[in-house]
Design an enzyme around this catalytic site. Sequence first.
Site, mmCIF file in Angstrom:
data_model
loop_
_atom_site.group_PDB
_atom_site.id
_atom_site.type_symbol
_atom_site.label_atom_id
_atom_site.label_comp_id
_atom_site.label_asym_id
_atom_site.label_seq_id
_atom_site.Cartn_x
_atom_site.Cartn_y
_atom_site.Cartn_z
ATOM 1 C CE LYS A 112 -4.185 -1.966 1.961
ATOM 2 N NZ LYS A 112 -5.028 -2.127 3.143
ATOM 3 C CE LYS A 193 -10.141 -12.196 -1.883
ATOM 4 N NZ LYS A 193 -9.648 -12.232 -0.505
ATOM 5 C CE LYS A 196 -15.496 -5.336 1.737
ATOM 6 N NZ LYS A 196 -14.737 -5.213 2.982
HETATM 7 P P1 AMP Z 1 -12.310 -7.837 2.555
HETATM 8 O O1 AMP Z 1 -13.394 -7.722 1.531
HETATM 9 O O2 AMP Z 1 -10.981 -8.079 1.936
HETATM 10 O O3 AMP Z 1 -12.338 -6.741 3.582
HETATM 11 O O4 AMP Z 1 -12.586 -9.203 3.337
HETATM 12 C C1 AMP Z 1 -13.577 -9.350 4.344
HETATM 13 C C2 AMP Z 1 -13.765 -10.832 4.587
HETATM 14 O O5 AMP Z 1 -14.405 -11.451 3.455
HETATM 15 C C3 AMP Z 1 -12.467 -11.613 4.808
HETATM 16 O O6 AMP Z 1 -12.683 -12.569 5.828
HETATM 17 C C4 AMP Z 1 -12.210 -12.284 3.494
HETATM 18 O O7 AMP Z 1 -11.501 -13.509 3.634
HETATM 19 C C5 AMP Z 1 -13.617 -12.535 2.959
HETATM 20 N N1 AMP Z 1 -13.608 -12.460 1.483
HETATM 21 C C6 AMP Z 1 -13.325 -11.361 0.737
HETATM 22 N N2 AMP Z 1 -13.415 -11.636 -0.589
HETATM 23 C C7 AMP Z 1 -13.758 -12.950 -0.682
HETATM 24 C C8 AMP Z 1 -13.996 -13.835 -1.780
HETATM 25 N N3 AMP Z 1 -13.932 -13.406 -3.039
HETATM 26 N N4 AMP Z 1 -14.326 -15.110 -1.508
HETATM 27 C C9 AMP Z 1 -14.410 -15.545 -0.235
HETATM 28 N N5 AMP Z 1 -14.196 -14.762 0.854
HETATM 29 C C10 AMP Z 1 -13.874 -13.484 0.640
#
Ligand code: AMP
Length: 322
Positions: A112, A193, A196
Amino acid sequence: MTKRLTGFQPTGNLHLGNLLGAIRPLVVGQERATETIAMIVDLHAMTMEHDPRTLRACTLEVATLLLAAGVDPKRTALIAQSQIPEHTELHYLLECTAAHGEAARMIQFKEKSAAGGPVRLSLLTYPVLMAADILLYDAQEVPVGDDQNQHLELTRTLALRFNARYGETFVVPEGVRPESAARIMDLAEPTRKMSKSTAGEAGRIGLLDPPETIRKKISRAVTDTAGVVRHDPEHQPGISNLLAILAECTGERPGIYPNYGALKRDVTEAVDALLAPIRKGHAELSEDPGYVREVLAEGKTRVRPAALATVRRARAALGLLD
Ligand code: AMP
């Protein structure tokens, strides 16, 4: 009783991957004898350039969505990190036991900070705040994805070091894999993946997407020319992702599909069946924003004694006056 802590960033765009990979395991965990804290990590959202109005709105939005998705405030303490001042107090106490190099070698900090622009000091130190978040509540289990392993290791290192130098103070937590190892991929680019932060929305199914949007996104999901429906992530990442989504949404092994269209229709139906009650719950809760604030206040009341007790132990161990 095992104590488990799960954190959620207060950013918009919560998607199907977040639901299947993080929110649902938390909701399922409520059924077992696990004391769960769901924490919206608003302080972590300030380590990069941020807009105060958006931060406030997103914190409430994520709390609302967690409740709509089945987080039960009677069983799970739902809290906003910043409303419990012991997080920042323990953060400083732990900083006094951490080395600069330990923070500077975190991969996320390197990535970052390399993106350019001014780097906030908090971006360097937030893994220590994360350690404080975890140690404050004597959490024994922390669900972690691969990207968070390094931060959990730092937490363990700091806790072990503190206990060895200043006396037994912290419970040393373990990282656990979320029950559902689901990794949902981007519909438009199925080798990455669902996230967001991807600029385009086509590959991401938002938790509040209306049915017609869900249908369009799934019908346009990238597939391949093999023409056979089978789970083969290497050669058919798009189809494999759709099969994985179907299995996760229905809780069953997908059947045999004659063509991609039939699979996409069932995936659309399954995703909509999963998201419809969340949309409805979210709409109802949004009519009464005072309720969501009350839940957060109740969560704070519930967890505060443990937070205060931990900080008191740490202060005493470090030689600070009470
Ligand atoms: P984040 O969106 O990176 O803040 O992740 C929040 C939570 O959602 C974390 O526990 C990630 O492991 C889970 N997560 C985020 N994106 C995915 C995805 N594409 N598939 C499964 N779990 C996800």
